[in-house]
Design an enzyme around this catalytic site. Structure first.
Site, PDB file in Angstrom:
ATOM      1  CG  HIS A 140      -1.626   1.359   1.175  1.00 35.81           C
ATOM      2  ND1 HIS A 140      -2.655   1.000   0.890  1.00 35.81           N
ATOM      3  CD2 HIS A 140      -1.190   2.414   2.107  1.00 35.81           C
ATOM      4  CE1 HIS A 140      -3.452   1.952   1.598  1.00 35.81           C
ATOM      5  NE2 HIS A 140      -2.698   3.387   2.043  1.00 35.81           N
ATOM      6  CD  GLU A 141       1.314   3.566   3.662  1.00 37.31           C
ATOM      7  OE1 GLU A 141       1.677   4.401   3.064  1.00 37.31           O
ATOM      8  OE2 GLU A 141      -0.553   3.248   3.696  1.00 37.31           O
ATOM      9  CG  HIS A 187       0.251   6.547  -0.869  1.00 45.49           C
ATOM     10  ND1 HIS A 187      -0.723   7.111  -1.266  1.00 45.49           N
ATOM     11  CD2 HIS A 187      -0.630   5.534   0.248  1.00 45.49           C
ATOM     12  CE1 HIS A 187      -1.587   6.671  -0.703  1.00 45.49           C
ATOM     13  NE2 HIS A 187      -1.611   5.617   0.434  1.00 45.49           N
ATOM     14  CD  GLU A 217      -6.010   5.333   0.742  1.00 44.31           C
ATOM     15  OE1 GLU A 217      -4.564   6.713   0.444  1.00 44.31           O
ATOM     16  OE2 GLU A 217      -5.963   4.053   1.215  1.00 44.31           O
TER      17      GLU A 217
HETATM   18 ZN    ZN Z   1      -2.754   4.988   1.530  1.00 46.25          ZN
END
Ligand code: ZN
Length: 501
Positions: free
Chosen positions: A265-266, A269, A295
């Site tokens: 997830h990170e 980003h 996101e």
């Molecule tokens: Zn996030």
């Protein structure tokens, strides 16, 4: 580029330098700082926040904008130059309406608030957190009044994270999304026993988790020459410059999912920010278009890629080799089903894809009421628990697992949560578009090849940084506005297969 435009860029880069130094203090606070540093750090952060704000709101910014505009004349809307002036002008106006003292007070309260929250969460003590939350909420409301709004004070806050979005629009999207989502979850719950995630809760030594997560992040395209992974209570990605975009994650010995999917997830980003055009480096455009678009990137890598069968066709043999004692007897199919188990989780960040947006809807509703002053802070735990029961059919046994779980309010991030759900919707729309252009992407993922997807994201999303509003960007990519139906279709197909619906 003319002299006036150069002068504007120089000024904006100096502001950005101050902002990024402040960010570094924030990163250190969450990753390294001993608890004793809290008070002194809050003061330092407040000073830098004030300086950055004063530089941006100085009349000099306005003057440089006007001179640069005059010098440039008519330039294309999507050029770097026109975008720089257009976006900075909005930033300038949004910031000049808030007095520097209020900005500094807010920065100090939230820096303190973060540590108070951390302790309150650890001790399940909402009462200890209530006074600082009341103060933060009060400061936030004052900021919303300065920013201004037409329909609801929440719009002023939401607009800071999702440019151009109104709470009425979010409400419309959620109203349309909720019935089919609740229906799908009910169907899944009837067949809950078809999927077990027990195997994810076996023994996973931390050092090996760290190595595996680092390898996965690197494989999908997170550039470690321009990044690093550390440990923090609440995982995040943060940019100091394009050559230094860091992420944090967390490891649990008896639960493998948070580390793997938190890291992916990170990384999503971070890859967004690593992919912004170098021509925008150091400027206010050198970051994501909005939190929702951000996101969409993290969710795409975490879920559309990371929780897909194809991904584990490639990655599972490596995971099995890393943890032979715990996964030696588990098939890839059993593992794929385990990581996609839909359950009634109390914790948002550990929620599955299907229930995740319900967690968001609960927070969105609560925040709207909090900001409007309809719910006193001390009533929040009760309100939370009642709504949670209505949505999920269960009541959190502690506030640590309920109202105290998220870092956001302590950090002054109010109006932020909705962007997570918007991100899921956008992820589905962008993913479909990428697949229309490159139908080979799923087959490539099965072979551990991710660069076609990453390149498509780079070209269509990342490189533009913050030039376009989320609505403009989505229109450019998909020809449409944000909608929930694509995400619903994705969920129905995936979970229909897993749960045999
Ligand atoms: Zn996030």
């Amino acid at each position: 580029m003319g002299e006036k435009y150069q002068a504007l860029l120089h000024h904006l880069m100096e502001i950005r330098n101050v902002n990024r130094a402040e960010a570094l203090l924030g990163w250190d606070q969450q990753v390294n700082m001993p608890p004793g540093g809290s008070k002194g750090r809050a003061a330092q952060v407040a000073t830098l926040a004030r300086i950055g704000h004063e530089m941006l709101t100085d009349e000099k910014t306005d003057m440089l904008l006007k001179e640069a505009q005059l010098e440039l004349g008519d330039v294309a809307y999507d050029s770097d130059e026109a975008s720089m002036i257009r976006v900075t002008r909005v930033d300038y106006h949004e910031n000049t309406c808030i007095p520097s003292d209020l900005i500094a007070e807010h920065a100090e309260a939230t820096a303190l608030g973060h540590n108070i929250w951390k302790e309150a969460r650890a001790k399940n003590d909402f009462a200890a957190f209530a006074p600082i939350l009341t103060r933060i909420l009060d400061l936030t409301r004052r900021m919303a009044d300065y920013i201004g709004y037409q329909e609801h004070p929440y719009d002023a806050l939401l607009g800071q994270y999702e440019r151009g979005m109104k709470s009425s629009e979010v409400k419309r999207l959620f109203d349309e999304h909720k019935p089919p989502l609740v229906k799908l979850i009910a169907q899944i719950n009837e067949r809950a026993d078809r999927v077990s995630d027990d195997v994810l809760h076996r023994d996973f030594p931390l050092d090996r988790q760290r190595q595996f997560c680092t390898d996965i992040a690197s494989a999908i395209g997170y550039d470690f020459n321009r990044g690093r992974i550390d440990v923090a209570t609440h995982p995040f990605a943060i940019t100091f410059n394009q050559g230094d975009v860091r992420i944090t994650t967390r490891y649990y010995q008896n639960f493998i999912s948070p580390a793997i999917f938190g890291t992916m997830h990170e990384s999503g980003h971070a890859m967004y920010e690593q992919g912004v055009s170098p021509t925008l480096e150091g400027t206010p455009l050198s970051r994501g278009a909005s939190l929702g678009v951000h996101e969409s990137q993290s969710r795409m890598w975490e879920n559309f890629v990371g929780r897909s069968k194809g991904f584990w066709t490639w990655a599972y043999p490596q995971l099995q080799a890393t943890f032979p004692e715990s996964l030696g007897d588990v098939s890839v199919d059993a593992f794929y089903r385990a990581i996609n188990k839909v359950g009634q989780s109390f914790i948002r960040v550990e929620a599955d894809e299907a229930t995740y947006n319900l967690h968001i809807m609960l927070r969105f509703e609560l925040e709207m009421e909090m900001v409007a002053g309809n719910i006193p802070v001390e009533k929040l735990p009760d309100e939370w628990n009642q709504r949670f029961e209505a949505y999920f059919g269960i009541v959190p046994p502690t506030d640590t697992l309920g109202v105290l779980q998220d870092v956001h309010w302590s950090s002054g991030l109010i109006g932020y949560f909705a962007t997570y759900a918007l991100g899921n919707m956008l992820a589905a729309q962008y993913w479909q578009q990428a697949l229309r252009t490159h139908p080979e992407i799923p087959a490539e993922i099965e072979r551990g090849k991710f660069d076609t997807l990453l390149k498509w994201l780079n070209v269509n999303i990342h490189q533009h940084g913050r030039k376009f509003t989320p609505a403009e960007l989505t229109k450019r990519i998909t020809g449409e506005s944000i909608k929930s139906s694509e995400y619903m279709k994705y969920l129905e197909a995936k979970y229909g297969e897993i749960y045999g619906l």
